[in-house]
Design an enzyme around this catalytic site. Structure first.
Site, PDB file in Angstrom:
ATOM      1  N   TYR A 170     -54.835 -26.055  26.610  1.00 40.30           N
ATOM      2  CA  TYR A 170     -56.136 -26.364  27.500  1.00 40.30           C
ATOM      3  C   TYR A 170     -55.866 -27.059  28.915  1.00 40.30           C
ATOM      4  O   TYR A 170     -56.392 -26.936  29.597  1.00 40.30           O
ATOM      5  CB  TYR A 170     -57.121 -27.124  26.545  1.00 40.30           C
ATOM      6  N   LYS A 204     -47.502 -22.711  14.802  1.00 44.33           N
ATOM      7  CA  LYS A 204     -46.974 -21.186  14.643  1.00 44.33           C
ATOM      8  C   LYS A 204     -45.435 -21.390  15.218  1.00 44.33           C
ATOM      9  O   LYS A 204     -45.282 -20.344  16.002  1.00 44.33           O
ATOM     10  CB  LYS A 204     -48.014 -20.493  15.495  1.00 44.33           C
ATOM     11  N   ASP A 223     -52.229 -19.849  10.845  1.00 48.51           N
ATOM     12  CA  ASP A 223     -52.937 -18.916  10.525  1.00 48.51           C
ATOM     13  C   ASP A 223     -53.337 -19.072   8.902  1.00 48.51           C
ATOM     14  O   ASP A 223     -54.126 -18.799   8.351  1.00 48.51           O
ATOM     15  CB  ASP A 223     -52.411 -17.363  10.848  1.00 48.51           C
ATOM     16  N   ASP A 279     -59.097 -27.447  17.490  1.00 51.69           N
ATOM     17  CA  ASP A 279     -60.279 -26.774  18.069  1.00 51.69           C
ATOM     18  C   ASP A 279     -60.837 -25.728  16.710  1.00 51.69           C
ATOM     19  O   ASP A 279     -61.820 -25.935  16.227  1.00 51.69           O
ATOM     20  CB  ASP A 279     -60.229 -26.131  19.365  1.00 51.69           C
ATOM     21  N   ASP A 311     -63.660 -26.459  13.506  1.00 49.13           N
ATOM     22  CA  ASP A 311     -64.855 -25.838  13.321  1.00 49.13           C
ATOM     23  C   ASP A 311     -65.150 -25.146  11.787  1.00 49.13           C
ATOM     24  O   ASP A 311     -66.135 -25.156  11.339  1.00 49.13           O
ATOM     25  CB  ASP A 311     -65.113 -24.993  14.399  1.00 49.13           C
TER      26      ASP A 311
END
Length: 371
Positions: A142, A193, A226, A250, A254
């Site tokens: 970001y 990852k 993942d 992020d 959610d």
């Protein structure tokens, strides 16, 4: 009793509606001897753009830096879809996080027993859920440079976002997670990852070294992000504290929000470093739910995440643990009585609006406090 200065930034969409319930709660606490708070309000997001041409002004930033804590509503909406990129509503929140040095985002996901059936997952999967996602907030993709879109000619363009992390950034967010875990169930799961991203390789190395050096008593698990997302949906109660980078944090927070039944239920805290001289830290508290422009102005938004965010401010900025627990218990009790906003309604419950839910929680705080 010390007086604390709060900067309230309601923002856009349902932000002002849910912030109104926090203002009512603060007024009640001031009147009944449960706190001493001075508040002022400012503009952020689309509201700031409309009035000042920027997503957050230098003057508002100065007030945020001077405040003991910032209480933030929500920003964004289709009205501002075509404003210049640097002035988009979300840029106001990003600047607040960056300029205040708020690198640690704490997002608890708690499933109240009364709401277990509101989740899209089976009751046994979510009933009693209590996890915290610790998201690195000021680094990663970001904020990394270069961040641009390049015209390659012949009708082709290339978009570039850069994932960047330094050792110190990973260490400090890891330390927050390990210290938090020691106060909970003593388990940390680190999501990255490393199989395809060099930043993930470094993340894994730094977290592993930090654990061995400072927190060997805490159980540490490394999880590919993942696979972690899949496990959050399959059996979320296996986790206690999850620590991860800005992007994955992020996404995962959610996912965790919907385990609880609604985005309207989740508060969050964004924290900076502890000042060794004053013993305080810069902090911003906000609900996870966003501006929800589709229901803005209708008086139906769920204020619980906003009220919970204020409770987190009491806990993390002011050490008012008793008052924080009063609010959190009042929320649980109000839900046990069957009151619901539309996003968490179920058969046999009473649907109320934003103000009615806020008033019910405050009334329960008063009952618990004997006022």
């Amino acid at each position: 009793m010390a007086t604390h200065k709060l900067l309230l930034l309601p923002g856009d969409g349902i932000g002002p509606e849910v912030m109104a319930e926090v203002k009512r709660l603060i007024a009640w606490m001031n009147q009944n001897g449960l706190g001493s708070f001075e508040t002022e309000e400012g503009l952020v997001g689309g509201a700031a753009y409309d009035a000042e041409g920027v997503a957050v002004s230098d003057a508002t930033m100065a007030r945020a830096l001077a405040a003991d804590a910032v209480i933030f509503g929500a920003v964004g909406g289709p009205k501002w879809a075509n404003v210049p990129y640097e002035a988009r509503p979300e840029a106001g929140l990003l600047r607040l996080r960056k300029d205040l040095g708020l690198y640690a985002n704490l997002r608890p996901a708690i499933c109240y027993p009364a709401l277990a059936d509101a989740s899209s997952l089976k009751r046994e999967v979510v009933d009693g859920l209590d996890i915290v996602i610790v998201r690195e907030l000021t680094g990663g993709v970001y904020f990394g440079e270069p961040k641009t879109i390049v015209d390659l000619g012949n009708g082709q363009k290339r978009a570039i976002d850069t994932q960047v992390y330094d050792t110190y950034e990973i260490e400090r967010i890891g330390r927050v997670a390990f210290e938090l875990a020691r106060k909970r169930r003593n388990k940390v799961a680190s999501f990255e990852k490393r199989n395809v991203m060099k930043s993930g390789v470094l993340w894994n190395e730094v977290i592993t070294a930090l654990h061995a050096r400072e927190f060997p008593d805490v159980v540490l698990e490394h999880v590919l992000a993942d696979a972690g997302g899949m496990q959050l949906v399959r059996w979320p109660k296996q986790f206690d504290v999850i620590v991860t980078d800005n992007l994955f944090g992020d996404v995962m927070s959610d996912i965790a929000a919907m385990l609880t039944g609604s985005l309207g239920m989740l508060p969050s805290a964004s924290l900076g470093d502890l000042d060794a001289t004053t013993g305080t830290r810069k902090a911003l508290y906000e609900p996870v739910h966003g501006s929800a422009p589709d229901i803005a102005g209708q008086g139906v938004a769920n204020p619980i995440a906003m009220l919970g965010s204020f409770a987190m401010a009491l806990r993390y900025s002011f050490g008012r643990l008793k008052e924080a627990e009063l609010i959190e218990t009042a929320i649980a009790n109000t839900l046990d009585k069957g009151l619901r906003t539309a996003d968490i309604k179920s058969e046999g419950t009473t649907v109320v609006g934003t103000r009615q839910m806020g008033e019910a929680v405050i009334a329960e705080v008063a009952r618990l406090a004997g006022k």
